[in-house]
Design a protein around this motif. Structure first.
Motif, PDB file in Angstrom:
ATOM      1  N   ASP A  31       0.828  -1.207   0.000  1.00  0.00           N
ATOM      2  CA  ASP A  31       0.000   0.000   0.000  1.00  0.00           C
ATOM      3  C   ASP A  31       0.861   1.255   0.000  1.00  0.00           C
ATOM      4  OD1 ASP A  31      -2.337  -1.436  -0.052  1.00  0.00           O
ATOM      5  OD2 ASP A  31      -2.662  -1.330   2.116  1.00  0.00           O
ATOM      6  N   LYS A  32       1.913   1.262   0.809  1.00  0.00           N
ATOM      7  CA  LYS A  32       2.815   2.409   0.855  1.00  0.00           C
ATOM      8  C   LYS A  32       3.527   2.588  -0.482  1.00  0.00           C
ATOM      9  CE  LYS A  32       3.621   2.132   5.798  1.00  0.00           C
ATOM     10  NZ  LYS A  32       4.561   1.805   6.857  1.00  0.00           N
ATOM     11  N   ALA A  33       3.937   1.490  -1.077  1.00  0.00           N
ATOM     12  CA  ALA A  33       4.631   1.558  -2.362  1.00  0.00           C
ATOM     13  C   ALA A  33       3.707   2.071  -3.466  1.00  0.00           C
ATOM     14  CB  ALA A  33       5.187   0.178  -2.732  1.00  0.00           C
ATOM     15  N   GLN A  34       2.466   1.621  -3.455  1.00  0.00           N
ATOM     16  CA  GLN A  34       1.510   2.073  -4.472  1.00  0.00           C
ATOM     17  C   GLN A  34       1.266   3.572  -4.352  1.00  0.00           C
ATOM     18  OE1 GLN A  34       0.177   0.226  -7.030  1.00  0.00           O
ATOM     19  NE2 GLN A  34      -0.563   2.197  -7.765  1.00  0.00           N
ATOM     20  N   LEU A  35       1.102   4.049  -3.131  1.00  0.00           N
ATOM     21  CA  LEU A  35       0.891   5.473  -2.912  1.00  0.00           C
ATOM     22  C   LEU A  35       2.130   6.273  -3.321  1.00  0.00           C
ATOM     23  CD1 LEU A  35      -1.026   7.654  -1.992  1.00  0.00           C
ATOM     24  CD2 LEU A  35      -0.216   7.316   0.348  1.00  0.00           C
ATOM     25  N   TRP A  36       3.313   5.763  -2.962  1.00  0.00           N
ATOM     26  CA  TRP A  36       4.548   6.437  -3.372  1.00  0.00           C
ATOM     27  C   TRP A  36       4.615   6.535  -4.900  1.00  0.00           C
ATOM     28  CZ3 TRP A  36       8.395   5.056  -6.692  1.00  0.00           C
ATOM     29  CH2 TRP A  36       9.492   5.923  -6.750  1.00  0.00           C
ATOM     30  N   TRP A 133       1.708  14.152 -21.496  1.00  0.00           N
ATOM     31  CA  TRP A 133       2.809  14.278 -20.545  1.00  0.00           C
ATOM     32  C   TRP A 133       3.079  13.013 -19.765  1.00  0.00           C
ATOM     33  CZ3 TRP A 133      -1.377  17.783 -20.285  1.00  0.00           C
ATOM     34  CH2 TRP A 133      -2.388  17.421 -19.383  1.00  0.00           C
ATOM     35  N   PHE A 134       2.086  12.139 -19.581  1.00  0.00           N
ATOM     36  CA  PHE A 134       2.353  10.875 -18.886  1.00  0.00           C
ATOM     37  C   PHE A 134       3.326  10.019 -19.682  1.00  0.00           C
ATOM     38  CE2 PHE A 134       1.678   6.339 -18.483  1.00  0.00           C
ATOM     39  CZ  PHE A 134       2.020   6.164 -17.157  1.00  0.00           C
ATOM     40  N   ASP A 135       3.130   9.937 -20.998  1.00  0.00           N
ATOM     41  CA  ASP A 135       4.023   9.124 -21.826  1.00  0.00           C
ATOM     42  C   ASP A 135       5.458   9.642 -21.757  1.00  0.00           C
ATOM     43  OD1 ASP A 135       2.009   7.373 -22.672  1.00  0.00           O
ATOM     44  OD2 ASP A 135       1.473   8.651 -24.360  1.00  0.00           O
ATOM     45  N   VAL A 136       5.618  10.967 -21.734  1.00  0.00           N
ATOM     46  CA  VAL A 136       6.954  11.562 -21.643  1.00  0.00           C
ATOM     47  C   VAL A 136       7.574  11.244 -20.282  1.00  0.00           C
ATOM     48  CG1 VAL A 136       8.251  13.724 -21.681  1.00  0.00           C
ATOM     49  CG2 VAL A 136       6.329  13.404 -23.238  1.00  0.00           C
ATOM     50  N   ALA A 137       6.800  11.441 -19.218  1.00  0.00           N
ATOM     51  CA  ALA A 137       7.303  11.162 -17.876  1.00  0.00           C
ATOM     52  C   ALA A 137       7.652   9.681 -17.715  1.00  0.00           C
ATOM     53  CB  ALA A 137       6.276  11.589 -16.828  1.00  0.00           C
ATOM     54  N   LYS A 138       6.830   8.812 -18.261  1.00  0.00           N
ATOM     55  CA  LYS A 138       7.097   7.372 -18.163  1.00  0.00           C
ATOM     56  C   LYS A 138       8.372   7.006 -18.911  1.00  0.00           C
ATOM     57  CE  LYS A 138       5.157   2.890 -19.484  1.00  0.00           C
ATOM     58  NZ  LYS A 138       4.066   2.217 -20.202  1.00  0.00           N
ATOM     59  N   ALA A 139       8.544   7.545 -20.109  1.00  0.00           N
ATOM     60  CA  ALA A 139       9.744   7.238 -20.899  1.00  0.00           C
ATOM     61  C   ALA A 139      11.012   7.685 -20.171  1.00  0.00           C
ATOM     62  CB  ALA A 139       9.652   7.907 -22.267  1.00  0.00           C
ATOM     63  N   ARG A 140      10.920   8.777 -19.436  1.00  0.00           N
ATOM     64  CA  ARG A 140      12.106   9.328 -18.768  1.00  0.00           C
ATOM     65  C   ARG A 140      12.315   8.800 -17.354  1.00  0.00           C
ATOM     66  NH1 ARG A 140      11.707  15.466 -21.176  1.00  0.00           N
ATOM     67  NH2 ARG A 140      12.101  14.803 -23.311  1.00  0.00           N
ATOM     68  N   ASN A 141      11.285   8.252 -16.726  1.00  0.00           N
ATOM     69  CA  ASN A 141      11.385   7.905 -15.303  1.00  0.00           C
ATOM     70  C   ASN A 141      11.024   6.470 -14.950  1.00  0.00           C
ATOM     71  OD1 ASN A 141      11.960  10.655 -14.088  1.00  0.00           O
ATOM     72  ND2 ASN A 141      10.119  11.099 -15.277  1.00  0.00           N
ATOM     73  N   LEU A 142      10.696   5.640 -15.904  1.00  0.00           N
ATOM     74  CA  LEU A 142      10.214   4.294 -15.597  1.00  0.00           C
ATOM     75  C   LEU A 142      11.181   3.513 -14.704  1.00  0.00           C
ATOM     76  CD1 LEU A 142       8.064   2.121 -15.913  1.00  0.00           C
ATOM     77  CD2 LEU A 142       9.209   1.399 -18.029  1.00  0.00           C
ATOM     78  N   GLY A 143      12.452   3.556 -15.005  1.00  0.00           N
ATOM     79  CA  GLY A 143      13.434   2.841 -14.190  1.00  0.00           C
ATOM     80  C   GLY A 143      13.427   3.310 -12.746  1.00  0.00           C
ATOM     81  N   TYR A 144      13.326   4.617 -12.549  1.00  0.00           N
ATOM     82  CA  TYR A 144      13.266   5.178 -11.195  1.00  0.00           C
ATOM     83  C   TYR A 144      11.979   4.755 -10.502  1.00  0.00           C
ATOM     84  CZ  TYR A 144      13.069   8.531  -7.385  1.00  0.00           C
ATOM     85  OH  TYR A 144      12.956   9.099  -6.150  1.00  0.00           O
ATOM     86  N   TRP A 145      10.867   4.758 -11.220  1.00  0.00           N
ATOM     87  CA  TRP A 145       9.589   4.345 -10.634  1.00  0.00           C
ATOM     88  C   TRP A 145       9.664   2.902 -10.139  1.00  0.00           C
ATOM     89  CZ3 TRP A 145       5.850   6.412 -14.973  1.00  0.00           C
ATOM     90  CH2 TRP A 145       5.845   7.819 -14.948  1.00  0.00           C
ATOM     91  N   ILE A 146      10.243   2.036 -10.959  1.00  0.00           N
ATOM     92  CA  ILE A 146      10.340   0.619 -10.589  1.00  0.00           C
ATOM     93  C   ILE A 146      11.256   0.440  -9.387  1.00  0.00           C
ATOM     94  CG2 ILE A 146      11.183  -1.649 -11.342  1.00  0.00           C
ATOM     95  CD1 ILE A 146      10.170  -0.885 -14.179  1.00  0.00           C
ATOM     96  N   SER A 147      12.434   1.056  -9.415  1.00  0.00           N
ATOM     97  CA  SER A 147      13.358   0.898  -8.281  1.00  0.00           C
ATOM     98  C   SER A 147      12.787   1.535  -7.013  1.00  0.00           C
ATOM     99  CB  SER A 147      14.734   1.484  -8.613  1.00  0.00           C
ATOM    100  OG  SER A 147      14.662   2.877  -8.818  1.00  0.00           O
ATOM    101  N   TYR A 149       9.583   1.845  -6.279  1.00  0.00           N
ATOM    102  CA  TYR A 149       8.502   0.974  -5.826  1.00  0.00           C
ATOM    103  C   TYR A 149       9.075  -0.197  -5.034  1.00  0.00           C
ATOM    104  CZ  TYR A 149       4.112  -1.661  -6.110  1.00  0.00           C
ATOM    105  OH  TYR A 149       2.963  -2.330  -5.811  1.00  0.00           O
ATOM    106  N   ARG A 150      10.124  -0.794  -5.579  1.00  0.00           N
ATOM    107  CA  ARG A 150      10.761  -1.917  -4.881  1.00  0.00           C
ATOM    108  C   ARG A 150      11.338  -1.473  -3.545  1.00  0.00           C
ATOM    109  NH1 ARG A 150      13.764  -4.391 -10.193  1.00  0.00           N
ATOM    110  NH2 ARG A 150      12.027  -5.690 -10.865  1.00  0.00           N
ATOM    111  N   ARG A 151      11.955  -0.314  -3.516  1.00  0.00           N
ATOM    112  CA  ARG A 151      12.525   0.220  -2.274  1.00  0.00           C
ATOM    113  C   ARG A 151      11.433   0.438  -1.227  1.00  0.00           C
ATOM    114  NH1 ARG A 151      14.041   4.794  -4.139  1.00  0.00           N
ATOM    115  NH2 ARG A 151      12.273   5.925  -3.286  1.00  0.00           N
ATOM    116  N   GLU A 152      10.307   1.007  -1.646  1.00  0.00           N
ATOM    117  CA  GLU A 152       9.209   1.282  -0.717  1.00  0.00           C
ATOM    118  C   GLU A 152       8.611   0.013  -0.138  1.00  0.00           C
ATOM    119  OE1 GLU A 152       8.031   4.310   0.461  1.00  0.00           O
ATOM    120  OE2 GLU A 152       9.821   5.083  -0.520  1.00  0.00           O
ATOM    121  N   ILE A 153       8.569  -1.040  -0.897  1.00  0.00           N
ATOM    122  CA  ILE A 153       8.054  -2.321  -0.396  1.00  0.00           C
ATOM    123  C   ILE A 153       8.936  -2.849   0.728  1.00  0.00           C
ATOM    124  CG2 ILE A 153       7.742  -4.767  -0.941  1.00  0.00           C
ATOM    125  CD1 ILE A 153       6.696  -3.907  -3.659  1.00  0.00           C
ATOM    126  N   GLY A 154      10.228  -2.622   0.604  1.00  0.00           N
ATOM    127  CA  GLY A 154      11.171  -3.135   1.595  1.00  0.00           C
ATOM    128  C   GLY A 154      11.185  -2.370   2.899  1.00  0.00           C
TER     129      GLY A 154
END
Length: 155
Positions: A31-36, A133-147, A149-154
């Motif tokens: 839940d915390k990771a999803q909100l983050w 703008w979502f597509d642009v943000a996703k293309a530029r930040n997807l790796g950060y979003w994934i890492s 999200y994983r960090r927040e789960i931990g």
């Protein structure tokens, strides 16, 4: 690119972000990771959103514990699609409506107008702003979003 569905009062951008996760013992962190993630997506999108008055950025928000990022419409849809819209009945764009004695004004369509897109792109007031703008943000930040999200789960 994202799949976009338009309805009378709302548009949905459907997209997929795949993350491989081991869920054992981490349900509290989900839940915390999803909100983050939702808050980070919203923040990263704001960098590419139009900002003439700031209203769209101020009214954009997350909902349902981070399961939705909302860019309120119909104005949000108009700006997101990035093309000039006209009244489908008259073919006219919005009218200038005076809002103060100093010559300030806003643009509005006639009440009840159904809008249709043209092929003319919008001209945004700042150089970073762009359509979808979502597509642009996703293309530029997807790796950060994934890492992130994983960090927040931990935690």
């Amino acid at each position: 690119m994202s799949d976009i569905q338009h309805f009378e009062n709302v548009s949905y951008v459907h997209t997929n972000i795949a993350v491989n996760l081991n869920f054992s013992g981490v349900s509290d962190g989900l839940d915390k990771a999803q909100l983050w993630l939702a808050e980070q997506v919203l923040q990263d999108c704001r960098a590419y959103m139009p900002h003439m008055t700031g209203s769209l950025q101020q009214r954009s928000h997350t909902e349902d514990k981070g399961s939705k990022v909302v860019f309120p419409g119909p104005y949000g849809r108009y700006q997101y699609m990035g093309v000039t819209m006209v009244d489908s009945q008259t073919g006219n764009g919005p009218r200038k409506i005076p809002i103060g004695p100093g010559g300030e004004y806003i643009f509005r369509f006639r009440k009840g107008a159904k809008l249709m897109p043209t092929t003319r792109p919008l001209k945004y007031s700042r150089p970073e702003a762009q359509a979808k703008w979502f597509d642009v943000a996703k293309a530029r930040n997807l790796g950060y979003w994934i890492s992130g999200y994983r960090r927040e789960i931990g935690r």
